[in-house]
Each structure stands twice: as C-alpha cells, then as structure tokens.
Design a protein around this motif. Structure first.
Motif, PDB file in Angstrom:
ATOM      1  N   LEU A  53      38.816   8.658  -4.084  1.00 29.35           N
ATOM      2  CA  LEU A  53      38.055   8.908  -5.304  1.00 29.35           C
ATOM      3  C   LEU A  53      38.725   8.181  -6.465  1.00 29.35           C
ATOM      4  CD1 LEU A  53      37.450  12.716  -4.730  1.00 29.35           C
ATOM      5  CD2 LEU A  53      35.857  10.837  -4.342  1.00 29.35           C
ATOM      6  N   VAL A  54      37.961   7.360  -7.143  1.00 29.10           N
ATOM      7  CA  VAL A  54      38.485   6.549  -8.238  1.00 29.10           C
ATOM      8  C   VAL A  54      38.136   7.222  -9.567  1.00 29.10           C
ATOM      9  CG1 VAL A  54      38.437   4.263  -9.292  1.00 29.10           C
ATOM     10  CG2 VAL A  54      38.103   4.503  -6.825  1.00 29.10           C
ATOM     11  N   PRO A  55      39.094   7.305 -10.513  1.00 32.85           N
ATOM     12  CA  PRO A  55      38.802   7.934 -11.801  1.00 32.85           C
ATOM     13  C   PRO A  55      37.670   7.209 -12.547  1.00 32.85           C
ATOM     14  CG  PRO A  55      41.160   7.707 -11.506  1.00 32.85           C
ATOM     15  CD  PRO A  55      40.511   6.918 -10.402  1.00 32.85           C
ATOM     16  N   LYS A  56      36.746   7.997 -13.076  1.00 36.62           N
ATOM     17  CA  LYS A  56      35.606   7.484 -13.845  1.00 36.62           C
ATOM     18  C   LYS A  56      35.366   8.431 -15.009  1.00 36.62           C
ATOM     19  CE  LYS A  56      34.592   4.375 -10.715  1.00 36.62           C
ATOM     20  NZ  LYS A  56      34.735   2.946 -10.945  1.00 36.62           N
ATOM     21  N   VAL A  57      34.515   8.040 -15.939  1.00 37.40           N
ATOM     22  CA  VAL A  57      34.002   9.017 -16.900  1.00 37.40           C
ATOM     23  C   VAL A  57      32.487   9.111 -16.730  1.00 37.40           C
ATOM     24  CG1 VAL A  57      35.846   8.764 -18.597  1.00 37.40           C
ATOM     25  CG2 VAL A  57      33.796   7.379 -18.792  1.00 37.40           C
ATOM     26  N   ARG A  58      32.003  10.331 -16.883  1.00 37.67           N
ATOM     27  CA  ARG A  58      30.553  10.566 -16.846  1.00 37.67           C
ATOM     28  C   ARG A  58      30.079  10.797 -18.274  1.00 37.67           C
ATOM     29  NH1 ARG A  58      30.050  14.638 -13.188  1.00 37.67           N
ATOM     30  NH2 ARG A  58      30.547  16.147 -14.786  1.00 37.67           N
ATOM     31  N   ILE A  59      29.043  10.067 -18.646  1.00 40.42           N
ATOM     32  CA  ILE A  59      28.441  10.200 -19.974  1.00 40.42           C
ATOM     33  C   ILE A  59      27.038  10.764 -19.789  1.00 40.42           C
ATOM     34  CG2 ILE A  59      27.702   8.956 -22.046  1.00 40.42           C
ATOM     35  CD1 ILE A  59      29.691   6.742 -21.220  1.00 40.42           C
ATOM     36  N   GLU A  60      26.721  11.789 -20.560  1.00 41.82           N
ATOM     37  CA  GLU A  60      25.373  12.350 -20.514  1.00 41.82           C
ATOM     38  C   GLU A  60      24.769  12.273 -21.914  1.00 41.82           C
ATOM     39  OE1 GLU A  60      25.468  15.871 -17.291  1.00 41.82           O
ATOM     40  OE2 GLU A  60      27.102  15.884 -18.750  1.00 41.82           O
ATOM     41  N   VAL A  61      23.569  11.734 -21.972  1.00 42.15           N
ATOM     42  CA  VAL A  61      22.881  11.575 -23.247  1.00 42.15           C
ATOM     43  C   VAL A  61      21.446  12.080 -23.101  1.00 42.15           C
ATOM     44  CG1 VAL A  61      22.415  10.005 -25.156  1.00 42.15           C
ATOM     45  CG2 VAL A  61      24.120   9.380 -23.452  1.00 42.15           C
ATOM     46  N   LEU A  62      21.090  13.006 -23.944  1.00 45.75           N
ATOM     47  CA  LEU A  62      19.725  13.526 -23.981  1.00 45.75           C
ATOM     48  C   LEU A  62      18.967  12.737 -25.041  1.00 45.75           C
ATOM     49  CD1 LEU A  62      18.037  15.869 -22.783  1.00 45.75           C
ATOM     50  CD2 LEU A  62      18.960  17.308 -24.597  1.00 45.75           C
ATOM     51  N   VAL A  63      17.844  12.118 -24.638  1.00 47.08           N
ATOM     52  CA  VAL A  63      17.114  11.255 -25.577  1.00 47.08           C
ATOM     53  C   VAL A  63      15.614  11.520 -25.495  1.00 47.08           C
ATOM     54  CG1 VAL A  63      18.835   9.413 -25.402  1.00 47.08           C
ATOM     55  CG2 VAL A  63      16.835   9.367 -23.905  1.00 47.08           C
ATOM     56  N   GLU A  64      14.912  11.052 -26.517  1.00 50.80           N
ATOM     57  CA  GLU A  64      13.451  11.069 -26.448  1.00 50.80           C
ATOM     58  C   GLU A  64      13.004   9.976 -25.483  1.00 50.80           C
ATOM     59  OE1 GLU A  64      11.396  11.193 -30.189  1.00 50.80           O
ATOM     60  OE2 GLU A  64      13.124  12.123 -31.163  1.00 50.80           O
ATOM     61  N   ASP A  65      11.824  10.162 -24.893  1.00 49.98           N
ATOM     62  CA  ASP A  65      11.332   9.205 -23.893  1.00 49.98           C
ATOM     63  C   ASP A  65      11.357   7.764 -24.410  1.00 49.98           C
ATOM     64  OD1 ASP A  65      10.923  11.166 -22.042  1.00 49.98           O
ATOM     65  OD2 ASP A  65       8.782  11.390 -22.438  1.00 49.98           O
ATOM     66  N   ALA A  66      10.927   7.588 -25.646  1.00 50.77           N
ATOM     67  CA  ALA A  66      10.801   6.236 -26.196  1.00 50.77           C
ATOM     68  C   ALA A  66      12.143   5.537 -26.352  1.00 50.77           C
ATOM     69  CB  ALA A  66      10.093   6.290 -27.547  1.00 50.77           C
ATOM     70  N   GLU A  67      13.237   6.315 -26.390  1.00 48.91           N
ATOM     71  CA  GLU A  67      14.571   5.726 -26.575  1.00 48.91           C
ATOM     72  C   GLU A  67      15.239   5.368 -25.257  1.00 48.91           C
ATOM     73  OE1 GLU A  67      16.595   8.181 -30.142  1.00 48.91           O
ATOM     74  OE2 GLU A  67      16.054   9.411 -28.403  1.00 48.91           O
ATOM     75  N   ALA A  68      14.702   5.883 -24.160  1.00 48.19           N
ATOM     76  CA  ALA A  68      15.455   5.877 -22.900  1.00 48.19           C
ATOM     77  C   ALA A  68      15.823   4.469 -22.427  1.00 48.19           C
ATOM     78  CB  ALA A  68      14.665   6.616 -21.824  1.00 48.19           C
ATOM     79  N   ASP A  69      14.858   3.554 -22.449  1.00 45.14           N
ATOM     80  CA  ASP A  69      15.155   2.211 -21.940  1.00 45.14           C
ATOM     81  C   ASP A  69      16.251   1.528 -22.752  1.00 45.14           C
ATOM     82  OD1 ASP A  69      13.325   2.524 -19.948  1.00 45.14           O
ATOM     83  OD2 ASP A  69      11.759   1.296 -20.881  1.00 45.14           O
TER      84      ASP A  69
END
Ligand SMILES: Nc1ncnc2c1ncn2[C@@H]1O[C@H](COP(=O)(O)OP(=O)(O)OP(=O)(O)O)[C@@H](O)[C@H]1O
Length: 112
Positions: free
Chosen positions: A55-71
């Motif tokens: 297992l290699v160290p990573k960071v997980r990022i979670e971002v809640l966005v409006e649909d129009a911002e997702a792409d």
C-alpha cells in the motif's frame, strides 16, 4: 450535486488545492490514505522509499460541487496532480442526493 473523489500523490496536494481554489471550489476534505492501482507489480517511489506490491501513501480529496461545476473541477484536479508517472492517482464522481449546511440548515446546491 456530485461528490468528486480524488486519490493522488501527497506531494501534489498543494498544487491541487491551488487549482481547486482557482476554479472556485469553496470547501474540501483531505484524508490520508493508502492504496494501489493496477501497477501493483511495479515499483513506486515515495519519499525515497520503494513500495512494491504494497500500500502506497496517498491523499484522498473529496469535493462536493454543483453539477455544472463537476467537469471543471475534475479537469483541474487531473491537470494539477499529473506527473506522468505510475501511481498519479484516480478521480471519480458520484451523484449526491442531498446535502445540508449544518449552521444554516440550507439544503441541496445552496449547501455546497
Ligand atoms: N479501482 C480502484 N478503486 C479504488 N481505488 C483505486 C483504484 N485504482 C486506484 N485506486 C487508488 O488510487 C491510487 C492511485 O492509483 P494508480 O494511479 O496507481 O492507478 P492506476 O489506474 O493503476 O494508474 P497507473 O497505471 O498510472 O498507476 C491507488 O493507490 C489507490 O489508492
């Protein structure tokens, strides 16, 4: 709304945070994580140490966005996280039914 999750190399976190700020993201969650992708038989280097089939160290990022911002948000993460080497990470999104801002009780996109 969408929940965008990214698992990236830890040393790219500052670049990704800057890129997310530039596309107008207002909040995010960062968690230490570890994992591997399909290259698990290959060697990945993290802070000078070699990780192989581990297992290699990573960071997980979670971002809640409006649909129009997702792409735009996904594109920004990919561009800022990429080194071109094995283990650069993965970004995915899932639909979110509801969200609530605890302080105000605002719901849905107003809570993002
Ligand atoms: N299918 C998956 N499900 C959940 N998490 C994953 C998956 N694939 C990769 N990850 C997470 O993303 C991290 C980075 O993955 P990685 O970049 O090695 O994926 P990859 O698709 O095999 O790409 P590459 O071939 O560039 O290594 C992993 O350490 C793991 O935490």
């Amino acid at each position: 709304m969408k929940l965008i999750t990214a698992v990236i190399k830890p040393f790219r976190l500052d670049e990704v945070k800057t890129a997310l700020n530039e596309v107008g993201v207002r909040g995010l969650t960062v968690t230490e994580a570890s994992g591997y992708g399909r290259q698990r038989g290959h060697t990945e280097v993290y802070r000078g140490a070699e990780y192989r089939i581990d297992l290699v160290p990573k960071v997980r990022i979670e971002v809640l966005v409006e649909d129009a911002e997702a792409d735009a948000v996904m594109d920004a993460i990919v561009a800022a996280a990429r080194t071109g080497k094995v283990g650069d990470g993965k970004v995915w999104s899932v639909p979110v039914e509801t969200a609530v801002r605890v302080r105000t009780g605002e719901q849905g996109p107003d809570a993002v």
